[in-house]
Write a protein that holds these residues in place. Structure first.
Motif, PDB file in Angstrom:
ATOM      1  N   ASP A  22       4.104   5.388   7.061  1.00  0.00           N
ATOM      2  CA  ASP A  22       5.049   5.974   6.028  1.00  0.00           C
ATOM      3  C   ASP A  22       4.402   6.304   4.860  1.00  0.00           C
ATOM      4  O   ASP A  22       4.347   5.224   4.099  1.00  0.00           O
ATOM      5  N   GLN A  23       3.836   7.133   4.554  1.00  0.00           N
ATOM      6  CA  GLN A  23       2.866   7.496   3.335  1.00  0.00           C
ATOM      7  C   GLN A  23       3.800   7.234   2.203  1.00  0.00           C
ATOM      8  O   GLN A  23       3.322   6.616   1.165  1.00  0.00           O
ATOM      9  N   TYR A  24       4.947   7.738   1.980  1.00  0.00           N
ATOM     10  CA  TYR A  24       5.682   7.414   0.880  1.00  0.00           C
ATOM     11  C   TYR A  24       5.951   6.062   0.391  1.00  0.00           C
ATOM     12  O   TYR A  24       5.863   5.638  -0.364  1.00  0.00           O
ATOM     13  N   LEU A  25       6.333   5.208   1.560  1.00  0.00           N
ATOM     14  CA  LEU A  25       6.670   3.944   1.392  1.00  0.00           C
ATOM     15  C   LEU A  25       5.426   3.249   1.019  1.00  0.00           C
ATOM     16  O   LEU A  25       5.481   2.308   0.234  1.00  0.00           O
ATOM     17  N   TRP A  26       4.229   3.490   1.598  1.00  0.00           N
ATOM     18  CA  TRP A  26       2.880   3.020   1.245  1.00  0.00           C
ATOM     19  C   TRP A  26       2.682   3.319  -0.355  1.00  0.00           C
ATOM     20  O   TRP A  26       2.166   2.606  -0.935  1.00  0.00           O
ATOM     21  N   LEU A  27       3.081   4.496  -0.667  1.00  0.00           N
ATOM     22  CA  LEU A  27       2.817   4.854  -2.168  1.00  0.00           C
ATOM     23  C   LEU A  27       3.901   3.909  -3.184  1.00  0.00           C
ATOM     24  O   LEU A  27       3.274   3.396  -4.212  1.00  0.00           O
ATOM     25  N   GLU A  28       4.889   3.683  -2.568  1.00  0.00           N
ATOM     26  CA  GLU A  28       5.957   2.787  -3.439  1.00  0.00           C
ATOM     27  C   GLU A  28       5.229   1.664  -3.543  1.00  0.00           C
ATOM     28  O   GLU A  28       5.264   0.801  -4.606  1.00  0.00           O
ATOM     29  N   ASP A  29       4.674   1.257  -2.372  1.00  0.00           N
ATOM     30  CA  ASP A  29       4.184  -0.320  -2.189  1.00  0.00           C
ATOM     31  C   ASP A  29       2.916  -0.432  -3.297  1.00  0.00           C
ATOM     32  O   ASP A  29       2.740  -1.446  -3.853  1.00  0.00           O
ATOM     33  N   THR A  30       2.081   0.476  -3.177  1.00  0.00           N
ATOM     34  CA  THR A  30       0.952   0.524  -3.899  1.00  0.00           C
ATOM     35  C   THR A  30       1.233   0.618  -5.364  1.00  0.00           C
ATOM     36  O   THR A  30       0.485  -0.168  -6.111  1.00  0.00           O
ATOM     37  N   LEU A  31       2.174   1.456  -5.747  1.00  0.00           N
ATOM     38  CA  LEU A  31       2.579   1.448  -7.248  1.00  0.00           C
ATOM     39  C   LEU A  31       3.212   0.145  -7.657  1.00  0.00           C
ATOM     40  O   LEU A  31       2.657  -0.204  -8.589  1.00  0.00           O
ATOM     41  N   ALA A  32       4.016  -0.579  -6.727  1.00  0.00           N
ATOM     42  CA  ALA A  32       4.512  -1.855  -7.231  1.00  0.00           C
ATOM     43  C   ALA A  32       3.514  -2.684  -7.098  1.00  0.00           C
ATOM     44  O   ALA A  32       3.508  -3.840  -8.335  1.00  0.00           O
ATOM     45  N   ARG A  33       2.562  -2.876  -6.201  1.00  0.00           N
ATOM     46  CA  ARG A  33       1.375  -3.769  -6.428  1.00  0.00           C
ATOM     47  C   ARG A  33       0.585  -3.492  -7.772  1.00  0.00           C
ATOM     48  O   ARG A  33       0.181  -4.805  -8.205  1.00  0.00           O
ATOM     49  N   LEU A  34       0.227  -2.253  -8.105  1.00  0.00           N
ATOM     50  CA  LEU A  34      -0.367  -2.140  -9.443  1.00  0.00           C
ATOM     51  C   LEU A  34       0.028  -2.528 -10.439  1.00  0.00           C
ATOM     52  O   LEU A  34      -0.311  -3.175 -11.353  1.00  0.00           O
ATOM     53  N   ALA A  36       2.364  -4.867 -10.715  1.00  0.00           N
ATOM     54  CA  ALA A  36       2.352  -6.287 -10.574  1.00  0.00           C
ATOM     55  C   ALA A  36       0.896  -7.076 -10.856  1.00  0.00           C
ATOM     56  O   ALA A  36       1.056  -8.113 -10.751  1.00  0.00           O
ATOM     57  N   ARG A  37       0.107  -6.101 -10.919  1.00  0.00           N
ATOM     58  CA  ARG A  37      -1.262  -6.570 -10.935  1.00  0.00           C
ATOM     59  C   ARG A  37      -1.770  -7.265  -9.583  1.00  0.00           C
ATOM     60  O   ARG A  37      -2.884  -8.111  -9.618  1.00  0.00           O
ATOM     61  N   ASP A  38      -1.196  -6.844  -8.615  1.00  0.00           N
ATOM     62  CA  ASP A  38      -1.267  -7.622  -7.224  1.00  0.00           C
ATOM     63  C   ASP A  38      -2.744  -6.769  -6.474  1.00  0.00           C
ATOM     64  O   ASP A  38      -2.428  -6.200  -5.680  1.00  0.00           O
ATOM     65  N   PHE A  39      -3.735  -7.023  -7.316  1.00  0.00           N
ATOM     66  CA  PHE A  39      -5.022  -6.038  -6.608  1.00  0.00           C
ATOM     67  C   PHE A  39      -5.445  -6.601  -5.244  1.00  0.00           C
ATOM     68  O   PHE A  39      -5.991  -5.993  -4.667  1.00  0.00           O
ATOM     69  N   ASN A  40      -5.331  -8.019  -5.158  1.00  0.00           N
ATOM     70  CA  ASN A  40      -5.640  -8.697  -3.901  1.00  0.00           C
ATOM     71  C   ASN A  40      -4.833  -8.134  -2.547  1.00  0.00           C
ATOM     72  O   ASN A  40      -5.339  -7.882  -1.408  1.00  0.00           O
ATOM     73  N   GLY A  41      -3.855  -7.591  -2.938  1.00  0.00           N
ATOM     74  CA  GLY A  41      -2.662  -6.913  -1.952  1.00  0.00           C
ATOM     75  C   GLY A  41      -2.873  -5.408  -1.632  1.00  0.00           C
ATOM     76  O   GLY A  41      -2.279  -4.912  -0.800  1.00  0.00           O
ATOM     77  N   LEU A  42      -3.641  -4.865  -2.492  1.00  0.00           N
ATOM     78  CA  LEU A  42      -3.915  -3.276  -2.401  1.00  0.00           C
ATOM     79  C   LEU A  42      -4.609  -2.778  -0.969  1.00  0.00           C
ATOM     80  O   LEU A  42      -5.684  -3.706  -0.696  1.00  0.00           O
ATOM     81  N   ASP A  43      -4.178  -1.813  -0.700  1.00  0.00           N
ATOM     82  CA  ASP A  43      -5.251  -1.235   0.540  1.00  0.00           C
ATOM     83  C   ASP A  43      -6.055  -0.083  -0.170  1.00  0.00           C
ATOM     84  O   ASP A  43      -5.680   1.011  -0.283  1.00  0.00           O
ATOM     85  N   VAL A  44      -7.072  -0.991  -0.591  1.00  0.00           N
ATOM     86  CA  VAL A  44      -7.923  -0.158  -1.454  1.00  0.00           C
ATOM     87  C   VAL A  44      -8.697   0.979  -0.862  1.00  0.00           C
ATOM     88  O   VAL A  44      -8.905   2.035  -1.366  1.00  0.00           O
ATOM     89  N   GLN A  45      -8.880   1.042   0.461  1.00  0.00           N
ATOM     90  CA  GLN A  45      -9.649   2.065   1.137  1.00  0.00           C
ATOM     91  C   GLN A  45      -8.776   3.391   0.979  1.00  0.00           C
ATOM     92  O   GLN A  45      -9.331   4.361   1.109  1.00  0.00           O
ATOM     93  N   HIS A  46      -7.515   3.209   1.543  1.00  0.00           N
ATOM     94  CA  HIS A  46      -6.451   4.225   1.479  1.00  0.00           C
ATOM     95  C   HIS A  46      -6.262   4.838  -0.163  1.00  0.00           C
ATOM     96  O   HIS A  46      -6.001   5.960  -0.366  1.00  0.00           O
ATOM     97  N   LEU A  47      -6.139   3.603  -0.683  1.00  0.00           N
ATOM     98  CA  LEU A  47      -6.193   4.146  -2.398  1.00  0.00           C
ATOM     99  C   LEU A  47      -7.159   5.148  -2.750  1.00  0.00           C
ATOM    100  O   LEU A  47      -6.929   6.043  -3.462  1.00  0.00           O
ATOM    101  N   ILE A  48      -8.219   4.620  -2.492  1.00  0.00           N
ATOM    102  CA  ILE A  48      -9.519   5.655  -2.858  1.00  0.00           C
ATOM    103  C   ILE A  48      -9.359   6.965  -2.048  1.00  0.00           C
ATOM    104  O   ILE A  48      -9.581   8.230  -2.904  1.00  0.00           O
TER     105      ILE A  48
END
Length: 157
Positions: A22-34, A36-48
């Motif tokens: 679910d890419q849309y949900l992934w985007l929402e989650d990534t945005l929320a993590r950013l 919240a400055r939850d950088f450790n919880g980011l899926d960095v590979q897919h974000l790049i």
């Protein structure tokens, strides 16, 4: 654990499954993590990967719209069909408007505009020569390549 975190990690703890399911949900989650400055919880590979895709999409839009603009300018300047002129002018205005919006949003793309001009020109020229074999189109662009001029000037008056 939040519902989104559970969806990301899944029942077996495998990270990244949300990106695949679910890419849309992934985007929402990534945005929320950013946020919240939850950088450790980011899926960095897919974000790049997503950032690369966005950058490529912007460049592709510039190149595509420039090609359409040049093709329609060529038609309007050289094919000169009173029946088609208005339609070509409408397309020219719309492509110019969309290019101005893209360049205003990302001014650094002006360099890319200049870089891809020759390729867009060759593509546009090939297209119009195929569509209008009896019209003599110039072998090279005869007018200004400056993006400000190209995006505003009425070359046919």
């Amino acid at each position: 654990m939040t519902e989104t975190q559970f969806a990301i990690e899944g029942e077996n703890g495998a990270k990244g499954s949300l990106y695949s399911s679910d890419q849309y949900l992934w985007l929402e989650d990534t945005l929320a993590r950013l946020k919240a400055r939850d950088f450790n919880g980011l899926d960095v590979q897919h974000l790049i990967e997503e950032i690369k895709i966005l950058a490529g999409r912007d460049r592709a839009e510039i190149e595509s719209r420039l090609g359409i603009l040049l093709a329609h300018l060529l038609k309007r300047l050289y094919a000169n069909s009173t029946y088609d002129n208005r339609g070509w002018e409408v397309t020219i205005r719309e492509q110019r408007r969309q290019l101005r919006i893209a360049l205003k949003q990302s001014p650094s793309l002006k360099r890319y505009f200049a870089e891809v001009f020759d390729e867009a020109w060759q593509d546009a020229l090939a297209e119009v020569r195929e569509d209008y074999p009896n019209v003599q189109f110039p072998d090279s662009w005869q007018l200004s390549r400056d993006n400000d001029v190209l995006l505003t000037e009425k070359f046919w008056e």
